[in-house]
Write a protein that holds these residues in place. Structure first.
Motif, PDB file in Angstrom:
ATOM      1  N   ASP A 276       0.819  -1.215   0.000  1.00 28.71           N
ATOM      2  CA  ASP A 276       0.000   0.000   0.000  1.00 28.71           C
ATOM      3  C   ASP A 276       0.853   1.267   0.000  1.00 28.71           C
ATOM      4  O   ASP A 276       0.507   2.269   0.638  1.00 28.71           O
ATOM      5  CB  ASP A 276      -0.954   0.019   1.206  1.00 28.71           C
ATOM      6  CG  ASP A 276      -2.091  -0.972   1.054  1.00 28.71           C
ATOM      7  OD1 ASP A 276      -2.684  -1.027  -0.041  1.00 28.71           O
ATOM      8  OD2 ASP A 276      -2.378  -1.699   2.015  1.00 28.71           O
ATOM      9  N   SER A 277       1.981   1.210  -0.705  1.00 30.05           N
ATOM     10  CA  SER A 277       2.820   2.396  -0.901  1.00 30.05           C
ATOM     11  C   SER A 277       3.262   2.446  -2.352  1.00 30.05           C
ATOM     12  O   SER A 277       3.234   1.436  -3.063  1.00 30.05           O
ATOM     13  CB  SER A 277       4.034   2.377   0.023  1.00 30.05           C
ATOM     14  OG  SER A 277       4.968   1.386  -0.384  1.00 30.05           O
ATOM     15  N   ARG A 278       3.705   3.614  -2.805  1.00 31.55           N
ATOM     16  CA  ARG A 278       4.167   3.764  -4.187  1.00 31.55           C
ATOM     17  C   ARG A 278       5.368   2.873  -4.477  1.00 31.55           C
ATOM     18  O   ARG A 278       5.549   2.406  -5.600  1.00 31.55           O
ATOM     19  CB  ARG A 278       4.536   5.218  -4.469  1.00 31.55           C
ATOM     20  CG  ARG A 278       3.371   6.191  -4.392  1.00 31.55           C
ATOM     21  CD  ARG A 278       3.802   7.559  -4.910  1.00 31.55           C
ATOM     22  NE  ARG A 278       2.811   8.579  -4.656  1.00 31.55           N
ATOM     23  CZ  ARG A 278       1.748   8.804  -5.427  1.00 31.55           C
ATOM     24  NH1 ARG A 278       1.550   8.056  -6.490  1.00 31.55           N
ATOM     25  NH2 ARG A 278       0.887   9.765  -5.131  1.00 31.55           N
TER      26      ARG A 278
ATOM     27  N   ALA B   8      -0.143  -2.942  -9.278  1.00 34.46           N
ATOM     28  CA  ALA B   8      -0.932  -2.029  -8.449  1.00 34.46           C
ATOM     29  C   ALA B   8      -2.146  -2.741  -7.862  1.00 34.46           C
ATOM     30  O   ALA B   8      -2.513  -2.508  -6.706  1.00 34.46           O
ATOM     31  CB  ALA B   8      -1.360  -0.822  -9.273  1.00 34.46           C
TER      32      ALA B   8
ATOM     33  N   LEU C 283      -1.604  -2.600  -3.918  1.00 35.76           N
ATOM     34  CA  LEU C 283      -2.308  -1.404  -3.421  1.00 35.76           C
ATOM     35  C   LEU C 283      -3.786  -1.710  -3.177  1.00 35.76           C
ATOM     36  O   LEU C 283      -4.670  -1.001  -3.661  1.00 35.76           O
ATOM     37  CB  LEU C 283      -2.177  -0.250  -4.432  1.00 35.76           C
ATOM     38  CG  LEU C 283      -0.771   0.194  -4.801  1.00 35.76           C
ATOM     39  CD1 LEU C 283      -0.815   1.235  -5.905  1.00 35.76           C
ATOM     40  CD2 LEU C 283      -0.039   0.749  -3.583  1.00 35.76           C
TER      41      LEU C 283
ATOM     42  N   ARG D  29      -5.389   1.280  -1.112  1.00 37.24           N
ATOM     43  CA  ARG D  29      -5.024   2.657  -1.486  1.00 37.24           C
ATOM     44  C   ARG D  29      -5.466   2.951  -2.905  1.00 37.24           C
ATOM     45  O   ARG D  29      -4.653   3.024  -3.825  1.00 37.24           O
ATOM     46  CB  ARG D  29      -3.518   2.874  -1.325  1.00 37.24           C
ATOM     47  CG  ARG D  29      -2.997   2.772   0.095  1.00 37.24           C
ATOM     48  CD  ARG D  29      -3.552   3.889   0.980  1.00 37.24           C
ATOM     49  NE  ARG D  29      -3.265   5.208   0.427  1.00 37.24           N
ATOM     50  CZ  ARG D  29      -2.110   5.848   0.661  1.00 37.24           C
ATOM     51  NH1 ARG D  29      -1.179   5.297   1.418  1.00 37.24           N
ATOM     52  NH2 ARG D  29      -1.921   7.054   0.148  1.00 37.24           N
TER      53      ARG D  29
ATOM     54  N   LEU E  24      -3.818   5.703  -4.890  1.00 38.13           N
ATOM     55  CA  LEU E  24      -2.512   5.501  -5.516  1.00 38.13           C
ATOM     56  C   LEU E  24      -2.603   4.663  -6.790  1.00 38.13           C
ATOM     57  O   LEU E  24      -1.576   4.339  -7.383  1.00 38.13           O
ATOM     58  CB  LEU E  24      -1.549   4.825  -4.523  1.00 38.13           C
ATOM     59  CG  LEU E  24      -1.230   5.591  -3.240  1.00 38.13           C
ATOM     60  CD1 LEU E  24      -0.243   4.795  -2.389  1.00 38.13           C
ATOM     61  CD2 LEU E  24      -0.675   6.977  -3.544  1.00 38.13           C
ATOM     62  N   TRP E  25      -3.801   4.326  -7.194  1.00 34.81           N
ATOM     63  CA  TRP E  25      -3.950   3.498  -8.391  1.00 34.81           C
ATOM     64  C   TRP E  25      -3.496   4.242  -9.647  1.00 34.81           C
ATOM     65  O   TRP E  25      -3.765   5.436  -9.803  1.00 34.81           O
ATOM     66  CB  TRP E  25      -5.414   3.116  -8.570  1.00 34.81           C
ATOM     67  CG  TRP E  25      -5.820   1.947  -7.714  1.00 34.81           C
ATOM     68  CD1 TRP E  25      -5.128   1.412  -6.674  1.00 34.81           C
ATOM     69  CD2 TRP E  25      -7.015   1.184  -7.837  1.00 34.81           C
ATOM     70  NE1 TRP E  25      -5.813   0.368  -6.129  1.00 34.81           N
ATOM     71  CE2 TRP E  25      -6.979   0.202  -6.825  1.00 34.81           C
ATOM     72  CE3 TRP E  25      -8.112   1.244  -8.690  1.00 34.81           C
ATOM     73  CZ2 TRP E  25      -8.007  -0.724  -6.653  1.00 34.81           C
ATOM     74  CZ3 TRP E  25      -9.131   0.323  -8.528  1.00 34.81           C
ATOM     75  CH2 TRP E  25      -9.086  -0.649  -7.517  1.00 34.81           C
TER      76      TRP E  25
END
Length: 294
Positions: free
Chosen positions: A140-142, A215, A219, A222, A225-226
């Motif tokens: 769940d982070s870039r 992603a 993710l 999140r 951040l998609w």
């Protein structure tokens, strides 16, 4: 110039016809989507088949709808961040790895090269990779999208082979003059390797621009951040364009559904279509340089 034989003329004719047909096959789907994205929504809803021209009065209503929605704007921004960051980090890491492996006199360089090539055939798999990402706290982070594909064996081998094509006399002369390895890399190796660098940038750029699976895996909580491609997947496959229209317009959802699909697809492919012609001249020469010898 030598005179072409009858067989060569026949081959040239069939080859030309084949390439023209191939171009038409590749272009028609994009043209169909482009025409559909600017067509009258009522005409699109009532018409099926291939669109060779805009149906009804051309309109940019579909583009207006998607750009009024914050989800599309955020996903576009996320995609640009992923492409720029992943390409920059991947390029730096591949250059450093390839430069080291191009040193034939380096101790254990052949063993390291075999280790890199081994990863092209065998990898840890999806579940172990997910576990590693989770244990490293990247979920769940870039960074969960940027880092896993930053270093690839295929790109390292292509770039290493390109570096090996550089005349060793230039590097030896610089070494005699007291230049460090970093100085040789930045002042000699990289300036004469623009073609292969452009190829690697193109590889990474297209890979991350079109990427959606990572992603979707890394993710899950999140959505902010998609990337664009994951949002596009939902729009095309899961009909979430209903929410987009509901947030941005009071028009009939069923009417604008196909326009939103077509417009979102065009927004996702146009940047690559614009950029590719500028790097295409480096593409063939760069790949051939990296494929002459292994």
């Amino acid at each position: 110039m030598t005179k072409r034989t009858t067989g060569e003329k026949i081959f040239a004719v069939f080859n030309t016809i084949f390439l023209i047909l191939l171009c038409i096959i590749f272009i028609l789907p994009v043209w169909h989507v482009a025409m559909g994205s600017i067509s009258d929504p009522l005409k699109v809803a009532a018409t099926s088949g291939l669109y060779l021209r805009p149906l009804g009065t051309p309109t940019l209503g579909g583009y207006n709808l998607i750009f009024q929605n914050q989800t599309i704007i955020n996903s576009y921004k996320n995609t640009l961040i992923y492409v720029i960051m992943a390409t920059l980090i991947g390029l730096i890491l591949n250059i450093l790895a390839a430069y080291v492996l191009s040193k034939s006199k380096l101790t254990f360089v052949k063993q390291f090269s075999m280790f890199v090539m081994f990863t092209m055939i065998f990898n840890g798999g999806l579940v172990p990779t997910f576990i590693v990402i989770n244990k490293l706290g990247l979920l769940d982070s870039r960074w969960s999208v940027i880092l896993p594909g930053a270093l690839t064996a295929f790109n390292i081998i292509i770039m290493r082979t390109s570096f090996q094509e550089i005349p060793q006399e230039m590097i030896e002369a610089a070494t005699i003059d007291g230049a460090s390895d970093f100085k040789i890399l930045t002042d000699i190796v990289l300036p004469v390797s623009k073609a292969i660098i452009a190829v690697i940038v193109l590889f990474y750029g297209i890979q991350h621009w079109n990427s959606w699976f990572q992603a979707s895996m890394y993710l899950p909580k999140r959505r902010d951040l998609w990337p664009l491609q994951l949002v596009l997947r939902e729009i095309v496959l899961q009909s979430t364009e209903n929410a987009i229209v509901a947030d941005t317009s009071g028009e009939d959802v069923m009417i604008y559904r196909p326009l939103i699909k077509y417009a979102t697809i065009m927004v996702s492919v146009i940047p690559m279509m614009i950029i590719y012609p500028f790097v295409q001249k480096y593409f063939v020469s760069g790949v051939m340089i990296g494929a002459v010898k292994g």
